[in-house]
Design a protein around this motif. Sequence first.
Motif, PDB file in Angstrom:
ATOM      1  N   LEU A 131      52.029 -18.837  46.996  1.00 15.93           N
ATOM      2  CA  LEU A 131      51.868 -19.254  45.605  1.00 15.93           C
ATOM      3  C   LEU A 131      50.740 -18.474  44.927  1.00 15.93           C
ATOM      4  O   LEU A 131      49.777 -18.068  45.578  1.00 15.93           O
ATOM      5  N   PRO A 132      50.822 -18.281  43.600  1.00 13.40           N
ATOM      6  CA  PRO A 132      49.665 -17.756  42.871  1.00 13.40           C
ATOM      7  C   PRO A 132      48.451 -18.645  43.102  1.00 13.40           C
ATOM      8  O   PRO A 132      48.588 -19.868  43.258  1.00 13.40           O
ATOM      9  N   ALA A 133      47.274 -18.048  43.141  1.00 15.89           N
ATOM     10  CA  ALA A 133      46.065 -18.804  43.495  1.00 15.89           C
ATOM     11  C   ALA A 133      45.858 -20.017  42.600  1.00 15.89           C
ATOM     12  O   ALA A 133      45.443 -21.082  43.068  1.00 15.89           O
ATOM     13  N   GLU A 134      46.144 -19.867  41.288  1.00 15.88           N
ATOM     14  CA  GLU A 134      45.916 -20.973  40.369  1.00 15.88           C
ATOM     15  C   GLU A 134      46.810 -22.170  40.712  1.00 15.88           C
ATOM     16  O   GLU A 134      46.360 -23.318  40.685  1.00 15.88           O
ATOM     17  N   GLN A 135      48.074 -21.895  41.023  1.00 12.31           N
ATOM     18  CA  GLN A 135      48.985 -22.976  41.385  1.00 12.31           C
ATOM     19  C   GLN A 135      48.634 -23.544  42.751  1.00 12.31           C
ATOM     20  O   GLN A 135      48.716 -24.754  42.979  1.00 12.31           O
ATOM     21  N   ARG A 192      39.453 -17.792  42.423  1.00 11.97           N
ATOM     22  CA  ARG A 192      40.625 -17.263  43.128  1.00 11.97           C
ATOM     23  C   ARG A 192      40.243 -16.704  44.493  1.00 11.97           C
ATOM     24  O   ARG A 192      40.952 -16.908  45.484  1.00 11.97           O
ATOM     25  N   ILE A 193      39.114 -15.992  44.552  1.00 12.25           N
ATOM     26  CA  ILE A 193      38.679 -15.414  45.825  1.00 12.25           C
ATOM     27  C   ILE A 193      38.345 -16.513  46.822  1.00 12.25           C
ATOM     28  O   ILE A 193      38.673 -16.427  48.016  1.00 12.25           O
ATOM     29  N   VAL A 194      37.704 -17.588  46.355  1.00 13.73           N
ATOM     30  CA  VAL A 194      37.350 -18.694  47.239  1.00 13.73           C
ATOM     31  C   VAL A 194      38.607 -19.387  47.766  1.00 13.73           C
ATOM     32  O   VAL A 194      38.728 -19.656  48.976  1.00 13.73           O
ATOM     33  N   VAL A 195      39.545 -19.677  46.880  1.00 15.80           N
ATOM     34  CA  VAL A 195      40.785 -20.336  47.312  1.00 15.80           C
ATOM     35  C   VAL A 195      41.523 -19.471  48.327  1.00 15.80           C
ATOM     36  O   VAL A 195      42.005 -19.955  49.362  1.00 15.80           O
TER      37      VAL A 195
END
Length: 215
Positions: free
Chosen positions: A132-136, A84-87
């Motif tokens: 958007l949420p990081a995962e999406q 998540r931090i990388v994205v």
Amino acid sequence: MSSYDRDAGRHRTDAELLAAHVAGDRTAFEVLVHRHHRQLYRLAHLTSRNREDAADALQDALLAAHRRARTFRYDASVSSWLHRIVVNACLDRLRRNKTHSTVPLEGDAHPADDPTARVDTTLMIERELVRLPAEQRAVVVAVDMHGYSIGETARLLGIAEGTVKSRCARARAKLARALDDADPERSVTESGPAVNDVREAPRNVAARDDSAGAR
């Protein structure tokens, strides 16, 4: 760090390494990064416009993870937290670059084709991607911006193919709703033009970045 230190770290879980780092172990974070570096770089390269941006964003992300380690709540896996931090670092860099970039318009080259609406849609998609949420965000950038297959994205992110599909669907639906709010005449159905714009706009972003990089 010596190979001995890395070998010793293999016997500790990611959570144990992060906790050791927070407790003052000077080698624990390096062992953790070494363990995940290849996948984190692939993710950074996937979510960035070129290798240089990927390297810079990954460095930013690792510095952020190093500093924020105390805030990790262990309510998810450490690897997911790092992803998540990388994205977020990659997309923050993309967003900063966009504020200084311009979109070249051909003008006389294709007088019958007005690109204004297409450019506006692309810019709107860029803004909504950041929300958007990081995962999406990660899956829709992988699939729709960079053209990775569902299987490739699943392997890259370490999640099931069904999870990739469901996250893509939710992300596209949110992006389509944003377009619909901006233009109520659009359709947000799966076959409607808004969803087609959602799928096409990230590709336009990637193509524009590639052409800008070439110049």
